[in-house]
Write an enzyme that holds these catalytic residues in place. Structure first.
Site, PDB file in Angstrom:
ATOM      1  N   ASN A  23     -14.788   0.129   9.140  1.00 41.41           N
ATOM      2  CA  ASN A  23     -13.379   0.369   8.828  1.00 41.41           C
ATOM      3  C   ASN A  23     -12.547   0.737  10.049  1.00 41.41           C
ATOM      4  OD1 ASN A  23     -13.904  -0.252   6.230  1.00 41.41           O
ATOM      5  ND2 ASN A  23     -13.752   1.836   5.427  1.00 41.41           N
ATOM      6  N   ARG A  92     -10.455  -8.096   2.400  1.00 46.56           N
ATOM      7  CA  ARG A  92      -9.294  -7.253   2.221  1.00 46.56           C
ATOM      8  C   ARG A  92      -8.635  -6.922   3.569  1.00 46.56           C
ATOM      9  NH1 ARG A  92      -5.397  -4.644  -0.853  1.00 46.56           N
ATOM     10  NH2 ARG A  92      -4.842  -2.772   0.260  1.00 46.56           N
ATOM     11  N   CYS A 116     -13.304  -5.926  -1.976  1.00 46.60           N
ATOM     12  CA  CYS A 116     -14.150  -5.372  -3.025  1.00 46.60           C
ATOM     13  C   CYS A 116     -13.484  -5.394  -4.386  1.00 46.60           C
ATOM     14  CB  CYS A 116     -14.482  -3.927  -2.683  1.00 46.60           C
ATOM     15  SG  CYS A 116     -16.043  -3.744  -1.861  1.00 46.60           S
ATOM     16  N   PRO A 122      -3.149  -3.153  -4.558  1.00 43.41           N
ATOM     17  CA  PRO A 122      -1.873  -3.788  -4.209  1.00 43.41           C
ATOM     18  C   PRO A 122      -1.492  -3.489  -2.755  1.00 43.41           C
ATOM     19  CG  PRO A 122      -1.503  -1.808  -5.503  1.00 43.41           C
ATOM     20  CD  PRO A 122      -2.995  -1.972  -5.381  1.00 43.41           C
ATOM     21  N   ILE A 123      -0.458  -4.175  -2.257  1.00 42.98           N
ATOM     22  CA  ILE A 123       0.005  -3.869  -0.895  1.00 42.98           C
ATOM     23  C   ILE A 123       1.489  -3.475  -0.919  1.00 42.98           C
ATOM     24  CG2 ILE A 123      -1.735  -5.208   0.345  1.00 42.98           C
ATOM     25  CD1 ILE A 123       0.361  -7.421   0.696  1.00 42.98           C
ATOM     26  N   ASP A 124       1.913  -2.959  -2.080  1.00 40.23           N
ATOM     27  CA  ASP A 124       3.333  -2.587  -2.217  1.00 40.23           C
ATOM     28  C   ASP A 124       3.766  -1.530  -1.197  1.00 40.23           C
ATOM     29  OD1 ASP A 124       1.492  -1.034  -3.794  1.00 40.23           O
ATOM     30  OD2 ASP A 124       3.194   0.019  -4.653  1.00 40.23           O
ATOM     31  N   LEU A 125       2.876  -0.560  -0.919  1.00 39.96           N
ATOM     32  CA  LEU A 125       3.249   0.495   0.039  1.00 39.96           C
ATOM     33  C   LEU A 125       3.433  -0.079   1.444  1.00 39.96           C
ATOM     34  CD1 LEU A 125       0.756   3.326  -0.993  1.00 39.96           C
ATOM     35  CD2 LEU A 125       3.195   3.189  -1.489  1.00 39.96           C
ATOM     36  N   ASP A 304     -15.859   6.054  -0.545  1.00 42.75           N
ATOM     37  CA  ASP A 304     -16.886   5.075  -0.175  1.00 42.75           C
ATOM     38  C   ASP A 304     -18.307   5.635  -0.265  1.00 42.75           C
ATOM     39  OD1 ASP A 304     -14.888   3.278   0.224  1.00 42.75           O
ATOM     40  OD2 ASP A 304     -15.086   3.141   2.397  1.00 42.75           O
TER      41      ASP A 304
HETATM   42  C1  UD1 Z   1      -9.520   1.703   3.183  1.00 41.36           C
HETATM   43  C2  UD1 Z   1     -10.965   1.367   3.469  1.00 41.36           C
HETATM   44  C3  UD1 Z   1     -11.819   1.540   2.216  1.00 41.36           C
HETATM   45  C4  UD1 Z   1     -11.653   2.944   1.656  1.00 41.36           C
HETATM   46  C5  UD1 Z   1     -10.171   3.264   1.453  1.00 41.36           C
HETATM   47  C6  UD1 Z   1      -9.936   4.687   1.019  1.00 41.36           C
HETATM   48  C7  UD1 Z   1     -10.796  -0.304   5.203  1.00 41.36           C
HETATM   49  C8  UD1 Z   1     -11.023  -1.718   5.605  1.00 41.36           C
HETATM   50  N1  UD1 Z   1     -11.045  -0.004   3.923  1.00 41.36           N
HETATM   51  O1  UD1 Z   1      -9.053   0.779   2.210  1.00 41.36           O
HETATM   52  O2  UD1 Z   1     -13.189   1.318   2.571  1.00 41.36           O
HETATM   53  O3  UD1 Z   1     -12.307   3.014   0.410  1.00 41.36           O
HETATM   54  O4  UD1 Z   1      -9.448   3.051   2.692  1.00 41.36           O
HETATM   55  O5  UD1 Z   1     -10.491   5.572   1.915  1.00 41.36           O
HETATM   56  O6  UD1 Z   1     -10.458   0.529   6.010  1.00 41.36           O
HETATM   57  N2  UD1 Z   1      -2.592   1.527  -2.757  1.00 41.36           N
HETATM   58  C9  UD1 Z   1      -1.465   1.103  -3.424  1.00 41.36           C
HETATM   59  N3  UD1 Z   1      -0.550   0.350  -2.755  1.00 41.36           N
HETATM   60  C10 UD1 Z   1      -0.722  -0.004  -1.440  1.00 41.36           C
HETATM   61  C11 UD1 Z   1      -1.879   0.447  -0.769  1.00 41.36           C
HETATM   62  C12 UD1 Z   1      -2.813   1.211  -1.442  1.00 41.36           C
HETATM   63  O7  UD1 Z   1      -1.265   1.405  -4.601  1.00 41.36           O
HETATM   64  O8  UD1 Z   1       0.148  -0.689  -0.879  1.00 41.36           O
HETATM   65  C13 UD1 Z   1      -3.605   2.321  -3.487  1.00 41.36           C
HETATM   66  C14 UD1 Z   1      -4.917   1.544  -3.629  1.00 41.36           C
HETATM   67  O9  UD1 Z   1      -4.877   0.685  -4.740  1.00 41.36           O
HETATM   68  C15 UD1 Z   1      -5.900   2.676  -3.782  1.00 41.36           C
HETATM   69  C16 UD1 Z   1      -5.326   3.774  -2.892  1.00 41.36           C
HETATM   70  O10 UD1 Z   1      -3.949   3.449  -2.712  1.00 41.36           O
HETATM   71  O11 UD1 Z   1      -5.934   3.099  -5.112  1.00 41.36           O
HETATM   72  C17 UD1 Z   1      -6.017   3.901  -1.551  1.00 41.36           C
HETATM   73  O12 UD1 Z   1      -5.873   2.717  -0.834  1.00 41.36           O
HETATM   74  P1  UD1 Z   1      -5.873   2.671   0.757  1.00 41.36           P
HETATM   75  O13 UD1 Z   1      -5.939   4.040   1.317  1.00 41.36           O
HETATM   76  O14 UD1 Z   1      -4.741   1.787   1.178  1.00 41.36           O
HETATM   77  O15 UD1 Z   1      -7.241   1.945   1.047  1.00 41.36           O
HETATM   78  P2  UD1 Z   1      -7.497   0.639   1.912  1.00 41.36           P
HETATM   79  O16 UD1 Z   1      -6.749   0.739   3.191  1.00 41.36           O
HETATM   80  O17 UD1 Z   1      -7.325  -0.560   1.083  1.00 41.36           O
END
Ligand code: UD1
Length: 418
Positions: A23, A92, A116, A122-125, A304
């Site tokens: 990561n 991802r 996964c 989502p990527i809204d944030l 994780d």
């Molecule tokens: C990263 C890690 C993943 C880890 C996660 C949380 C990498 C490649 N992956 O994933 O292994 O499990 O951090 O520690 O580094 N969310 C939204 N909107 C967004 C972005 C996120 O609703 O735009 C939500 C996600 O659905 C989730 C939560 O926020 O429920 C955490 O997501 P995020 O911290 O962004 O995890 P990743 O960066 O995807």
């Protein structure tokens, strides 16, 4: 395709070295494209997710080559801001390319990223905060298309400390004209590592590891040689496996501070742990006691390692609860674990685990990366033979997992087939 065959019941004893963190390496690879000069990533693990991101970089005109364990990246020929659909669906982490492409071209096109099967993801944030920096985006035929005339350095407050959104904002802001402030950002160690990496390229980023990151935009980044941090999730997976099977483990190249919540839990759970510099020593007598656990953004317990801890709870004495606060579908492994004799009931975000004396080997399927690792650990404990199919999920994030467990005395092999 591939499956692991495990004959359980062996204590784990010996020494292994932890790889560079998946990561951390993934966003660092994306960040490497922000200079035309040579970047060397030392000890870059050849795991499937890293190879997928390298394929994405190559499709954009970036040249890459492995020299032994080191990855050499040359982005001077990078000429494309559209990531092919097939490649972005593979992982991802292709989402990190959004920030890097925007920084470099003021344009980016990626299809909705894969990864996964642990929730909506989502990527809204990402898009909302990029909009505040002047990046417009729209969805067209499954593609997210972004463009900006100029990246605006701004004060941005994230509504949730998303790891990926924080990383994308760092990548977008590093070459912007002016000072960007990201509030309520993620505090994960991988964020600190990305900051350190970018700073070795000439960036001016401060505050990584706290909830506010300051980025003083620079005109240009230069080449660097960098060794990413070690993988705290791989380290945790081996510690939990040893806690479950009993035995003695020496983990080299491991920063204990990054997994202190796990270390405290394992010490509470009758394991003996000592830390010296970057080495963790652990001794376990096997069956521990029940515990309650909830996951959350760093410094809380890492999501994780949640599924691996569920295996520990499954063979502990007494009843445990495990609450998942980060991803909404991270209990997919429970049905598989129950097939091995575990007694877990999921209600909403919480798994209620009644410890049993012993798991029993059977055929199970890995449905995602960490859930798959949990099934392997369960197989190491179980009586008889466990077959874990869906190895492709596990290979995304663990290098030579079978080989490393074998070196610790486990009876495990990876074979072809479904
Ligand atoms: C990263 C890690 C993943 C880890 C996660 C949380 C990498 C490649 N992956 O994933 O292994 O499990 O951090 O520690 O580094 N969310 C939204 N909107 C967004 C972005 C996120 O609703 O735009 C939500 C996600 O659905 C989730 C939560 O926020 O429920 C955490 O997501 P995020 O911290 O962004 O995890 P990743 O960066 O995807």
């Amino acid at each position: 395709m591939g499956k692991y065959l495990i004959s359980g019941g062996k204590k784990l004893c010996g020494e292994i070295s932890v790889e560079s963190a998946k990561n951390s390496v993934l966003p660092i690879l994306a960040a490497s494209t922000l200079t035309d000069e040579k970047v060397v990533i030392k000890c870059c693990p050849k795991i499937a997710d890293v190879i997928s991101l390298i394929n994405i970089l190559n499709s954009l005109g970036v040249e890459t080559a492995f020299e032994n364990e080191n990855l050499i990246i040359n982005s001077s020929g990078m000429n494309n801001y559209t990531i092919p659909e097939r490649l972005s669906k593979e992982l991802r982490a292709s989402v990190f390319m959004l920030g890097a492409l925007i920084s470099r071209f003021k344009k980016a096109e990626i299809s909705f990223p894969g990864g996964c099967n642990i929730g909506k993801r989502p990527i809204d944030l990402h898009l909302k905060s990029l909009k505040e920096m002047g990046v417009n985006s729209y969805i067209d035929n499954g593609f997210v298309k972004c463009s900006a005339e100029k990246i605006l350095a701004k004060k941005i407050t994230l509504s949730y400390p998303s790891v990926g959104a924080t990383e994308n904002l760092m990548l977008s802001a590093v070459l912007a004209d002016g000072k960007t402030e990201i509030r309520n950002c993620a505090r994960e160690p991988e964020i600190v590592d990305l900051m350190r990496f970018l700073n070795t390229m000439g960036a001016k980023i401060y505050g990584g590891g706290t909830s506010t990151i300051l980025i003083d935009g620079v005109k240009k980044l230069h080449g660097t040689v960098y060794q990413p941090m070690s993988d705290r999730i791989e380290a945790g997976t081996f510690l939990i496996a040893t806690a479950i099977t009993g035995g003695e483990l020496q983990l080299n190249n491991c920063n204990a501070k990054n997994i202190c919540t796990l270390i405290h839990k394992l010490c509470d759970n009758t394991c003996k742990i000592a830390v010296k510099n970057d080495i963790i020593y652990m001794r376990s007598n096997g069956r521990g006691k029940s515990f309650n656990l909830h996951t959350g953004p760093y410094p809380d317990f890492p999501t994780d390692l949640q599924s691996q801890m569920a295996v520990l709870a499954s063979v502990a004495s007494g009843s445990s609860t495990i609450t998942e606060n980060v991803f909404e579908r991270r209990f997919a492994y429970v049905d598989e674990l129950n097939k091995m004799g575990a007694d877990i009931r999921v209600k909403g975000r919480t798994a209620y685990v009644n410890g049993v004396l012993q798991l029993t080997g059977t055929k199970v399927r890995a449905l995602d990366l960490r859930g798959g690792a949990a099934l392997i650990i369960a197989g190491l404990n179980a009586e008889g033979i466990t077959q874990v199919s869906g190895a492709e999920h596990i290979l995304r994030g663990y290098l030579d997992l079978d080989k490393k467990f074998r070196s610790l005395g486990a009876d495990i092999k990876l074979i072809d087939g479904d």
